[in-house]
Scaffold this active site. Structure first.
Site, PDB file in Angstrom:
ATOM      1  N   ARG A  59     110.574  21.149  50.268  1.00 51.46           N
ATOM      2  CA  ARG A  59     110.674  22.601  50.476  1.00 51.46           C
ATOM      3  C   ARG A  59     112.127  23.030  50.304  1.00 51.46           C
ATOM      4  NH1 ARG A  59     107.578  22.787  56.173  1.00 51.46           N
ATOM      5  NH2 ARG A  59     108.892  20.947  56.406  1.00 51.46           N
ATOM      6  N   ASP A  61     115.510  25.277  49.742  1.00 54.45           N
ATOM      7  CA  ASP A  61     116.006  26.484  50.409  1.00 54.45           C
ATOM      8  C   ASP A  61     116.240  27.620  49.421  1.00 54.45           C
ATOM      9  OD1 ASP A  61     116.057  25.239  52.902  1.00 54.45           O
ATOM     10  OD2 ASP A  61     118.080  24.457  52.579  1.00 54.45           O
ATOM     11  N   ARG A 206     123.744  19.460  50.728  1.00 52.68           N
ATOM     12  CA  ARG A 206     124.820  20.456  50.666  1.00 52.68           C
ATOM     13  C   ARG A 206     125.952  20.114  51.633  1.00 52.68           C
ATOM     14  NH1 ARG A 206     121.610  25.882  51.475  1.00 52.68           N
ATOM     15  NH2 ARG A 206     123.734  26.706  51.613  1.00 52.68           N
TER      16      ARG A 206
END
Length: 302
Positions: A59, A61, A206
């Site tokens: 999933r 972002d 990230r």
């Protein structure tokens, strides 16, 4: 997480999906914002002539893209592969596409059957930005040493507690993940960070890339990445890197399912404004603000 099969006989279908995340609030369906899942389910339901619910391998972002996403769903009516590929692509927006289709056994699950995921973070590393890539990659104007970044990344290999690189909003029951590979390569002005793991925590890639930026700039030594990992303290790590530039590059499954392997994929995509596709500029502005805050913190040495 588990699309319910329709009563009676059904087929389980797996699809390979690519998309630009620039104008979506993420993959997962949301009640008040556009999502990749919503677009896919709308078109798949049209082709299937019944309500379709999908499950995905990862999933992603808001702002994150993919050229290796995998989904699955159940349908009670038989359709040929071309219906789920060419037929679906006719009705999808230009920034989402189906790349392949396979009929799979009913014990296949896009998320839980996966052996590993690979993410790729693409950076335009030069003093001046490019008009060709305003949304699809991250521009970083400080010169990065990709060799130092890759050296630092090797301290993260293996099965470890990744609390230091975990979002405070992460809902995973455990911070333990196994990183199998982390490479950093330069191709001209592009620096590409690629990470393969059994699974990822929320914002894990990230947060790792944000810390590697500090190593690549020479502000931190490569060994600092090991110190971060062992500290289990998110506040000591670098800032969360912007979402644009991050791609879900591929998902690996057991061979018995007969799915296409993880390909190399392109280094980057020109995600400039697509004709005839309305863009949510508020979302783009949010990404730009994130990048601005990121660069300001770097200038301040935070």
């Amino acid at each position: 997480e588990h699309p319910r099969p329709p009563p009676g006989d059904f087929m389980r279908v797996a699809l390979g999906i690519s998309y630009s995340g620039a104008r979506y609030s993420g993959f997962q369906r949301q009640s008040d914002a556009p999502s990749v899942q919503e677009e896919l389910e709308k078109v798949l339901s049209r082709i299937a002539d019944e309500k379709i619910e999908i499950a995905c391998a990862g999933r992603t972002d808001a702002g994150v893209s993919a050229f290796g996403q995998v989904i699955h769903f159940d349908a009670s009516k038989k359709r040929k592969e071309t219906a789920w590929t060419m037929g679906v692509n006719v009705f999808l927006p230009p920034d989402i596409s189906v790349d392949w289709c396979r009929f799979v056994p009913d014990d296949f699950h896009a998320r839980f059957s996966a052996l590993s995921r690979t993410y790729r973070y693409v950076i335009l590393n030069r003093p001046l930005r490019s008009a060709l890539f305003p949304e699809g990659i991250t521009h970083f104007h400080f010169r990065l040493d990709e060799h130092l970044m890759e050296e630092g990344g090797q301290y993260l290999l293996g099965e470890n507690d990744f609390t230091s690189f975990r979002s405070s909003e992460c809902q995973s029951r455990t911070p333990w993940r196994r990183v199998d590979r982390l490479t950093v390569r330069r191709t001209g002005d592009f620096v590409v960070v690629e990470i393969k793991a059994n699974a990822f925590l929320h914002h894990m890639v990230r947060n790792i890339v944000g810390s590697l930026f500090l190593v690549g700039m020479g502000r931190k030594k490569p060994e600092w990445m090991r110190e971060l990992l062992l500290s289990k303290d998110r506040t000591l790590a670098g800032m969360n890197a912007p979402p644009n530039g991050l791609f879900l590059a591929g998902v690996e499954y057991p061979e018995r399912f007969g799915l296409p392997g993880v390909g190399d994929g392109p280094l980057f995509f020109p995600f400039a404004a697509l004709q005839n596709v309305p863009h949510d500029h508020s979302g783009i502005n949010a990404v730009q603000q994130h990048i601005g805050a990121f660069l300001i913190q770097l200038r301040l040495g935070q």
